[in-house]
Design a protein around this motif. Sequence first.
Motif, PDB file in Angstrom:
ATOM      1  N   GLU A  27       0.586  -0.872  -0.251  1.00  0.00           N
ATOM      2  CA  GLU A  27      -0.060   0.078   0.335  1.00  0.00           C
ATOM      3  C   GLU A  27       0.751   1.568   0.330  1.00  0.00           C
ATOM      4  O   GLU A  27       0.275   2.077  -0.600  1.00  0.00           O
ATOM      5  CB  GLU A  27      -1.034  -0.086   1.410  1.00  0.00           C
ATOM      6  CG  GLU A  27      -2.185  -0.889   1.077  1.00  0.00           C
ATOM      7  CD  GLU A  27      -2.864  -0.559   0.036  1.00  0.00           C
ATOM      8  OE1 GLU A  27      -4.437   0.360  -0.043  1.00  0.00           O
ATOM      9  OE2 GLU A  27      -2.960  -1.662  -0.394  1.00  0.00           O
ATOM     10  N   ARG A  30       2.567   1.290  -3.256  1.00  0.00           N
ATOM     11  CA  ARG A  30       0.956   2.258  -3.836  1.00  0.00           C
ATOM     12  C   ARG A  30       1.169   3.765  -4.224  1.00  0.00           C
ATOM     13  O   ARG A  30       1.191   4.305  -5.049  1.00  0.00           O
ATOM     14  CB  ARG A  30       0.195   0.995  -4.333  1.00  0.00           C
ATOM     15  CG  ARG A  30      -1.042   1.806  -5.216  1.00  0.00           C
ATOM     16  CD  ARG A  30      -1.932   0.563  -5.249  1.00  0.00           C
ATOM     17  NE  ARG A  30      -3.214   0.538  -4.034  1.00  0.00           N
ATOM     18  CZ  ARG A  30      -3.723   1.301  -3.969  1.00  0.00           C
ATOM     19  NH1 ARG A  30      -4.762   2.159  -4.521  1.00  0.00           N
ATOM     20  NH2 ARG A  30      -4.017   0.852  -2.703  1.00  0.00           N
ATOM     21  N   TYR A  31       0.964   4.076  -2.578  1.00  0.00           N
ATOM     22  CA  TYR A  31       0.794   5.918  -2.450  1.00  0.00           C
ATOM     23  C   TYR A  31       1.735   6.216  -3.075  1.00  0.00           C
ATOM     24  O   TYR A  31       1.432   7.794  -3.860  1.00  0.00           O
ATOM     25  CB  TYR A  31       0.356   6.153  -0.740  1.00  0.00           C
ATOM     26  CG  TYR A  31      -0.611   5.257  -1.068  1.00  0.00           C
ATOM     27  CD1 TYR A  31      -2.239   5.258  -1.565  1.00  0.00           C
ATOM     28  CD2 TYR A  31      -1.097   4.273   0.600  1.00  0.00           C
ATOM     29  CE1 TYR A  31      -3.094   4.533  -1.107  1.00  0.00           C
ATOM     30  CE2 TYR A  31      -2.343   4.588   1.030  1.00  0.00           C
ATOM     31  CZ  TYR A  31      -3.298   4.166   0.083  1.00  0.00           C
ATOM     32  OH  TYR A  31      -4.521   4.104   0.504  1.00  0.00           O
ATOM     33  N   MET A  34       1.755   6.677  -7.139  1.00  0.00           N
ATOM     34  CA  MET A  34       0.808   6.730  -7.812  1.00  0.00           C
ATOM     35  C   MET A  34      -0.664   7.385  -6.284  1.00  0.00           C
ATOM     36  O   MET A  34      -0.857   7.639  -6.464  1.00  0.00           O
ATOM     37  CB  MET A  34      -0.291   5.829  -8.659  1.00  0.00           C
ATOM     38  CG  MET A  34       0.496   4.783  -9.399  1.00  0.00           C
ATOM     39  SD  MET A  34      -0.530   3.863 -10.098  1.00  0.00           S
ATOM     40  CE  MET A  34      -1.191   2.522  -8.034  1.00  0.00           C
ATOM     41  N   GLY A  36      -2.083  10.608  -6.536  1.00  0.00           N
ATOM     42  CA  GLY A  36      -3.113  10.748  -7.158  1.00  0.00           C
ATOM     43  C   GLY A  36      -3.980  10.071  -7.055  1.00  0.00           C
ATOM     44  O   GLY A  36      -5.419  10.542  -6.982  1.00  0.00           O
ATOM     45  N   GLN A  37      -4.106   8.819  -6.654  1.00  0.00           N
ATOM     46  CA  GLN A  37      -4.979   7.460  -6.470  1.00  0.00           C
ATOM     47  C   GLN A  37      -5.551   7.730  -5.366  1.00  0.00           C
ATOM     48  O   GLN A  37      -6.428   7.883  -4.884  1.00  0.00           O
ATOM     49  CB  GLN A  37      -4.440   6.573  -7.293  1.00  0.00           C
ATOM     50  CG  GLN A  37      -5.136   5.062  -7.214  1.00  0.00           C
ATOM     51  CD  GLN A  37      -5.696   4.436  -5.925  1.00  0.00           C
ATOM     52  OE1 GLN A  37      -4.615   4.521  -5.143  1.00  0.00           O
ATOM     53  NE2 GLN A  37      -6.962   3.852  -6.190  1.00  0.00           N
ATOM     54  N   ALA A  38      -4.845   7.499  -4.379  1.00  0.00           N
ATOM     55  CA  ALA A  38      -4.755   7.796  -3.322  1.00  0.00           C
ATOM     56  C   ALA A  38      -5.917   9.008  -3.273  1.00  0.00           C
ATOM     57  O   ALA A  38      -7.238   8.965  -2.072  1.00  0.00           O
ATOM     58  CB  ALA A  38      -4.049   7.874  -2.374  1.00  0.00           C
ATOM     59  N   GLY A  40      -7.692  10.634  -5.013  1.00  0.00           N
ATOM     60  CA  GLY A  40      -8.958  10.211  -5.471  1.00  0.00           C
ATOM     61  C   GLY A  40      -9.975   9.388  -4.852  1.00  0.00           C
ATOM     62  O   GLY A  40     -10.903   9.612  -5.353  1.00  0.00           O
ATOM     63  N   TYR A  41      -9.070   8.164  -4.111  1.00  0.00           N
ATOM     64  CA  TYR A  41     -10.473   7.623  -3.970  1.00  0.00           C
ATOM     65  C   TYR A  41     -11.002   8.239  -2.078  1.00  0.00           C
ATOM     66  O   TYR A  41     -11.670   8.037  -1.826  1.00  0.00           O
ATOM     67  CB  TYR A  41      -8.706   6.288  -3.335  1.00  0.00           C
ATOM     68  CG  TYR A  41     -10.054   5.303  -2.394  1.00  0.00           C
ATOM     69  CD1 TYR A  41     -10.763   3.830  -2.689  1.00  0.00           C
ATOM     70  CD2 TYR A  41      -9.916   5.455  -0.591  1.00  0.00           C
ATOM     71  CE1 TYR A  41     -10.955   2.947  -1.711  1.00  0.00           C
ATOM     72  CE2 TYR A  41     -10.456   4.802   0.054  1.00  0.00           C
ATOM     73  CZ  TYR A  41     -11.141   3.330  -0.686  1.00  0.00           C
ATOM     74  OH  TYR A  41     -10.977   2.598   0.438  1.00  0.00           O
ATOM     75  N   LYS A  42     -10.124   8.543  -1.648  1.00  0.00           N
ATOM     76  CA  LYS A  42     -10.666   9.617  -1.036  1.00  0.00           C
ATOM     77  C   LYS A  42     -11.557  10.413  -0.957  1.00  0.00           C
ATOM     78  O   LYS A  42     -12.717  10.720  -0.147  1.00  0.00           O
ATOM     79  CB  LYS A  42      -8.902  10.043  -0.409  1.00  0.00           C
ATOM     80  CG  LYS A  42      -9.401  11.092   1.477  1.00  0.00           C
ATOM     81  CD  LYS A  42      -9.894   9.496   2.452  1.00  0.00           C
ATOM     82  CE  LYS A  42     -10.537  10.043   4.321  1.00  0.00           C
ATOM     83  NZ  LYS A  42     -10.594   9.237   5.089  1.00  0.00           N
ATOM     84  N   CYS A  77     -17.565   3.371 -12.165  1.00  0.00           N
ATOM     85  CA  CYS A  77     -17.392   4.055 -12.435  1.00  0.00           C
ATOM     86  C   CYS A  77     -17.366   5.663 -12.837  1.00  0.00           C
ATOM     87  O   CYS A  77     -17.767   5.075 -13.511  1.00  0.00           O
ATOM     88  CB  CYS A  77     -15.657   4.134 -12.772  1.00  0.00           C
ATOM     89  SG  CYS A  77     -14.528   2.569 -11.129  1.00  0.00           S
TER      90      CYS A  77
END
Length: 95
Positions: A27, A30-31, A34, A36-38, A40-42, A77
Motif C-alpha cells: 500500500e 502504491r501511494y 501513484m 493521485g490514486q489515493a 482520488g479514492y479519498k 466508476c
Amino acid sequence: TGKMNREEAIKYFLSNVAYDEAGATAEVERYMAMPGQALGYKIGALKIKELREKYTKELGAKFKLSEFHDEVLSQGCLPLSVLERKMALWAKSKE
C-alpha cells in the motif's frame, strides 16, 4: 517538515490499519508511485459519505442503506458530478 520516509510510512500504516507487513508495504509503495490514486479514492469516499448523510436525512424511513449502496455501485466508476445527479434522481424516485 511532516514528511515520512518509506519505512516510517510502513510503520505508521501497520500501527493504524489491520494489514500484515507485506500488505502495508504494498500500500505504501502504491501511494508513493501513484499519489493521485489515493487522493482520488479519498475524495470519492468523502462524496459517497456526504450523499449517504444527505439522503438519510432527506428520505428518513424511506432510506435503505442496501438500496443506496446498490445504486452507487450499479454503473461502476463515474465522475462525481454524474454520481451526484444519478443519486438525486434515485432519491427523487424514493419520495
